[in-house]
Scaffold this motif. Structure first.
Motif: not given
Length: 804
Positions: A442-464
């Protein structure tokens, strides 16, 4: 004078005079004698128009009327004027990129310029200047309102907005939190705790949402999706109230009118490109799709059952936003009573026929009725699950709705100043998982966004997502080793942040990725082998890590002095395989907001540019437009799996085209079986856009009726021929859905004259899902060898056999 579509802006020492205009065709009874003469000659273009004008002033209050102006960045364009008082002409009048007025207030300069097609202005507050001196009004405006930090300006003629200002110390990346304030129809800026000994830049953007009250001129942020049967779905956010809606019956959700400032419009086309149904969706205030205002991720998706999901946010006045519980025990449901101040997320599920399954607000679950300051980024569907992401300021100590998933990554701590979140619903709207995504300190702060998600052919979640300058360890990072790309520090004012989760939602890799300036990510996707693809709408500086596997399309530095797009490919283990800038060299803007892949690993990218020397590559038999049509054009690209450019083309007319927010959706083999097809909607100002009519019953309009319009483009590549013979044999190469064309050897779905064979030993045995009907003339099921057909009769599934 600054020229914009539908408006001229005259800039003065104390502001801007906007002169809006539009024209309409006359009715026959309004023709003048000269018009009738031209009509009878067949010269319809010579018939005069009805022209309407409206003036509105952006006025600086108490400004210095003697402020000196200086223009900057001379352009290559020159203008010639031939007027009544100068019949010989005023020739070779120069044009400039911008103009600055010195000391409009004491120690405050005001600069106007264009960027990304928008008129921008910046107040430059030098030491000794007082931000409190800045005040402005909109004379002639019907109303001013603040919505999600945005200033909306409305009148009886048009509507537009000013985005939340970005405020920073000059020549640094240090952001100062700020907001608009209004008092008695006057607007000012509120800055939090800034150093008055430094020069501060206040940077809003005037965003032209519409110039006329017409649906085809005022739609924005459209996204598209496609199901396995080749049906196409698209979603718009619109200011227009004249959309043609279609009620297909059968319980379809249907609203034939716009209820608020903006509403959504959801449309379905079938595989023959015929429009099936179309409806407005929204409450009495404003509704927007996911990612609006940031060019972030996808906002509409289709799952394996053909159900349609879309998401976005509504304003605080939409307390009548249409919601519906799924009726399943344990399902997440918040009615419109949860619409509080600020942004209010929502998610909606329809079946493929447009029948609403559920719709819920997604707000905090604390006892108070203050907003949480959440903003949606993107969503995707995989199997029967809906994944989503966004970010929150956690206003008033209100958390996002958190849910722990056994064995998964779970983070309930908000570390601020702005954190992303990621989550998952099941098909019945049960919120299975929702967590913050951060470093936990909690002492380390910055502005961060969740932009997009996708799931690959093996069911792994990809986040950017995005990561603003701040303490780097505030974001979640994980170096798995084994050659994976890893950077634990940010390089510029905004960098890309990539995380991969396994099928148990446990992170296996997380890194930063960026250059020397502001980099805006748009989409993450993958190919059939699990390689990870990322596209960036904006790379504002050099320093983005690049990689060439050998012979690939490859630029190591930004090509223009403005902005380029950027493409990345990583292996499934996170190793950087290919990374390049994408753009032209003549000081123009290029953007790559969409990326996808086909079953063979070929990579497809879409974007838009106003450069005249974008790298093009002709491909025999393909659509090829090697030069810009004018203004801003779309650009369409195909690369091999190794990044070699095999096709690149402009697509556009003499006006401007853009695909803000448009994403590619690569349904495996949909419609082309072993090939690839791209379906997307975009905006155009061109009257000569290249169009193609596939024939009845396809929806087709060859001309546009307004200054700006929507357009639809479908490009197909791959095998489309149907093998000979009259027997359709099931191969199950894509899924178990009877209506997926690529599951049949003929690459088309059987009909009432088809002889159907269901062999044994296929990967997927066929299923006719709820409320669907399969047709054939005869059917043979090799049950002794494991052939099976499943009919969901309880949900209305039906198999019709036509043999006498």
């Amino acid at each position: 004078k600054a020229q914009l579509p539908g408006v001229n802006a005259y800039i003065k020492q104390d502001g801007i005079m906007y002169h809006f205009f539009r024209s309409e065709n006359k009715k026959r009874e309004e023709y003048s004698e000269k018009d009738i003469e031209n009509f009878n000659k067949g010269d319809l273009m010579a018939i005069s128009k009805k022209v309407y004008f409206f003036r509105m002033d952006f006025k600086l209050n108490n400004a210095n009327l003697n402020a000196k102006s200086e223009s900057f960045q001379p352009q290559q364009k020159y203008y010639n004027y031939y007027l009544g008082h100068c019949p010989n002409g005023i020739l070779n009048v120069k044009s400039y990129a911008g103009i600055i007025y010195k000391n409009v207030y004491p120690n405050i300069d005001l600069e106007y310029f264009f960027k990304d097609g928008n008129l921008k202005y910046e107040f430059i507050v030098k030491p000794g200047g007082k931000v409190s001196d800045i005040s402005f009004s909109y004379d002639g405006a019907k109303s001013l309102s603040l919505e999600n930090g945005r200033l909306n300006i409305e009148n009886d003629y048009s509507s537009f907005s000013e985005e939340t200002p970005i405020v920073f110390y000059q020549n640094t990346d240090q952001i100062i939190r700020s907001r608009f304030e209004t008092n008695n129809r006057k607007v000012s800026f509120n800055l939090e705790n800034y150093d008055k000994t430094k020069t501060v830049v206040i940077d809003p953007t005037v965003t032209w949402a519409t110039y006329f009250n017409n649906a085809y001129s005022s739609d924005f942020h459209c996204n598209s999706a496609r199901d396995a049967s080749g049906n196409y779905f698209t979603a718009f956010a619109t200011y227009g109230g004249t959309w043609t809606t279609i009620n297909a019956g059968g319980g379809q959700y249907y609203d034939n009118g716009k209820n608020g400032i903006t509403d959504l419009v959801i449309v379905r086309f079938n595989s023959n490109y015929s429009e099936q149904w179309a409806t407005y969706y929204g409450g009495s205030d404003g509704e927007y799709l996911m990612g609006t205002g940031g060019d972030y991720g996808k906002s509409i998706a289709v799952d394996a059952n053909g159900d349609v999901y879309f998401g976005g946010y509504c304003a605080s006045g939409s307390t009548d936003f249409p919601t519906q519980s799924s009726g399943v025990g344990g399902a997440f449901y918040q009615s419109a009573a949860y619409v509080y101040g600020g942004d209010n997320l929502f998610f909606v599920k329809l079946n493929g026929n447009g029948v609403r399954q559920w719709a819920t607000i997604f707000q905090h679950e604390q006892a108070n009725t203050n907003g949480a300051g959440m903003f949606p980024g993107g969503l995707c569907a995989s199997g029967s699950k809906l994944y989503f992401t966004g970010h929150t300021y956690k206003f008033n100590s209100n958390n996002v709705p958190l849910r722990s998933l056994s064995g998964a990554y779970n983070q309930s701590t908000f570390v601020g100043d702005q954190d992303p979140f990621v989550g998952r619903f099941n098909s019945d709207c049960v919120l299975e998982w929702c967590t913050y995504l951060n470093g936990g300190n909690t002492a380390n702060k910055a502005y961060k966004n969740g932009s997009d998600v996708s799931v690959d052919a093996s069911g792994n979640l990809l986040w950017v997502g995005q990561f603003g300058s701040g303490t780097v360890s505030s974001g979640y990072l994980l170096n798995p080793g084994g050659g994976a790309y890893y950077s634990g520090s940010n390089a510029g004012s905004y960098d890309v942040h990539i995380v991969k989760f396994n099928t148990s939602m446990v992170p296996t890799w997380a890194t930063y990725y960026g250059g020397s300036s502001l980099d805006r990510v748009s989409e993450i996707s993958s190919d059939a082998s699990g390689n990870i693809l990322v596209s960036c709408r904006m790379a504002n500086g050099n320093g983005m890590p690049t990689a060439n596997p050998g012979g690939a399309f490859y630029y190591t530095t930004r090509q223009s002095s403005s902005t380029d797009g950027f493409i990345m490919k990583f292996t499934s283990g996170g190793a950087l395989y290919w990374a390049t800038y994408v753009g032209g060299t003549n000081n123009s803007d290029s953007s790559i907001p969409g990326i996808s892949s086909d079953n063979s690993g070929n990579i497809y990218a879409i974007g838009y540019t106003n450069t005249t020397n974008f790298p093009t590559q002709n491909l025999s038999g393909s659509y090829n437009q090697s030069s810009s049509g004018g203004g801003m054009d779309l650009v369409l690209m195909k690369f091999t799996s190794g990044g070699v450019l095999s096709w690149s083309s402009y697509y556009g007319g003499t006006g401007s085209e853009s695909c803000y927010g448009v994403k590619l959706n690569a349904a495996a083999g949909s419609g082309t079986c072993g090939g690839f097809s791209e379906f997307f909607c975009f905006s155009t100002g061109s009257a000569d856009l290249p169009t193609t009519n596939p024939g009845s019953p396809a929806f087709y309009e060859s001309t546009k009726s307004t200054g700006n319009a929507n357009a639809i483009l479908l490009l197909s590549e791959g095998s489309t021929s149907i093998p000979g013979g009259s027997t359709w044999t099931w191969n199950g190469s894509v899924s178990d859905n009877w209506h997926t064309a690529c599951n049949w050897d003929k690459q088309s779905v059987p009909n009432s004259s088809s002889l159907v064979v269901i062999p044994g030993g296929t990967t997927n045995n066929p299923k006719i899902y709820a409320a669907a009907t399969g047709d054939c003339y005869t059917i043979s099921i090799n049950s002794g060898n494991g052939g099976v057909i499943t009919i969901d009769s309880g949900g209305g599934g039906l198999l019709r056999v036509y043999q006498p």
